[in-house]
Scaffold this motif. Structure first.
Motif, short mmCIF file in Angstrom:
data_model
loop_
_atom_site.label_atom_id
_atom_site.label_comp_id
_atom_site.label_asym_id
_atom_site.label_seq_id
_atom_site.Cartn_x
_atom_site.Cartn_y
_atom_site.Cartn_z
N UNK A 43 0.82 -1.22 0.00
CA UNK A 43 0.00 0.00 0.00
C UNK A 43 0.85 1.26 0.00
N UNK A 44 2.11 1.16 0.38
CA UNK A 44 2.99 2.33 0.43
C UNK A 44 3.32 2.87 -0.96
N UNK A 45 3.13 2.05 -2.00
CA UNK A 45 3.41 2.50 -3.37
C UNK A 45 2.17 3.09 -4.04
N UNK A 46 1.03 3.00 -3.37
CA UNK A 46 -0.21 3.55 -3.92
C UNK A 46 -0.22 5.06 -3.78
N UNK A 47 -1.18 5.67 -4.44
CA UNK A 47 -1.34 7.12 -4.29
C UNK A 47 -2.27 7.41 -3.11
N UNK A 48 -2.13 8.60 -2.59
CA UNK A 48 -2.94 9.05 -1.47
C UNK A 48 -4.43 8.96 -1.79
N UNK A 49 -4.80 9.22 -3.05
CA UNK A 49 -6.22 9.21 -3.42
C UNK A 49 -6.87 7.85 -3.17
#
Length: 144
Positions: free
Chosen positions: A68-74
């Motif tokens: 999840x750390x590579x996902x975007x904030x959105x």
């Protein structure tokens, strides 16, 4: 006490914002470096699209793991967060935070972000009010 007074007592009124396209790992780094618990998500630094808190990141880590750390904030932010205005009372803000179980509230006027208050800010303000009331009551009792 009004939110306006709380913001004034905080001094620095700059709100740290991130865009929806910011990577979660970058947002976590900002949270750690600034020693804060939440970031307002805004494309232009004026509107409020969401909020990302430490809790959001921890919950996502627990469910989806480090990916999840590579996902975007959105993908992780709380959309349409509860906001307040400078004219709201500390008691009203504290009640909304307690009822909603969140700790950060953007302050918005005419659709523009003007500050952020935390539950710590509001509790501190309330304790200061209670101390002043206590002193005034003691003075009245003592006949000052």
């Amino acid at each position: 006490m009004l939110v306006q007074q709380i913001l004034k007592s905080k001094g620095d009124s700059a709100v740290i914002t991130i865009t929806p396209q910011t990577k979660v790992s970058e947002a976590a780094q900002i949270l750690a470096e600034r020693r804060i618990g939440g970031l307002v998500v805004s494309r232009d630094g004026e509107g409020v699209e969401g909020i990302l808190s430490e809790r959001d990141i921890v919950r996502s880590l627990a469910v989806r793991g480090v990916a999840c750390m590579t996902e975007t904030v959105s993908e992780m932010m709380t959309r349409n967060p509860v906001c307040c205005s400078r004219q709201d009372t500390s008691d009203a803000v504290l009640a909304r935070m307690t009822d909603g179980r969140f700790r950060h509230m953007p302050v918005v006027e005419a659709g523009k972000l003007v500050g952020i208050v935390t539950i710590g800010d509001v509790v501190k303000a309330r304790l200061e009010e209670l101390a002043m009331e206590k002193t005034a009551l003691e003075g009245m009792i003592m006949g000052y």
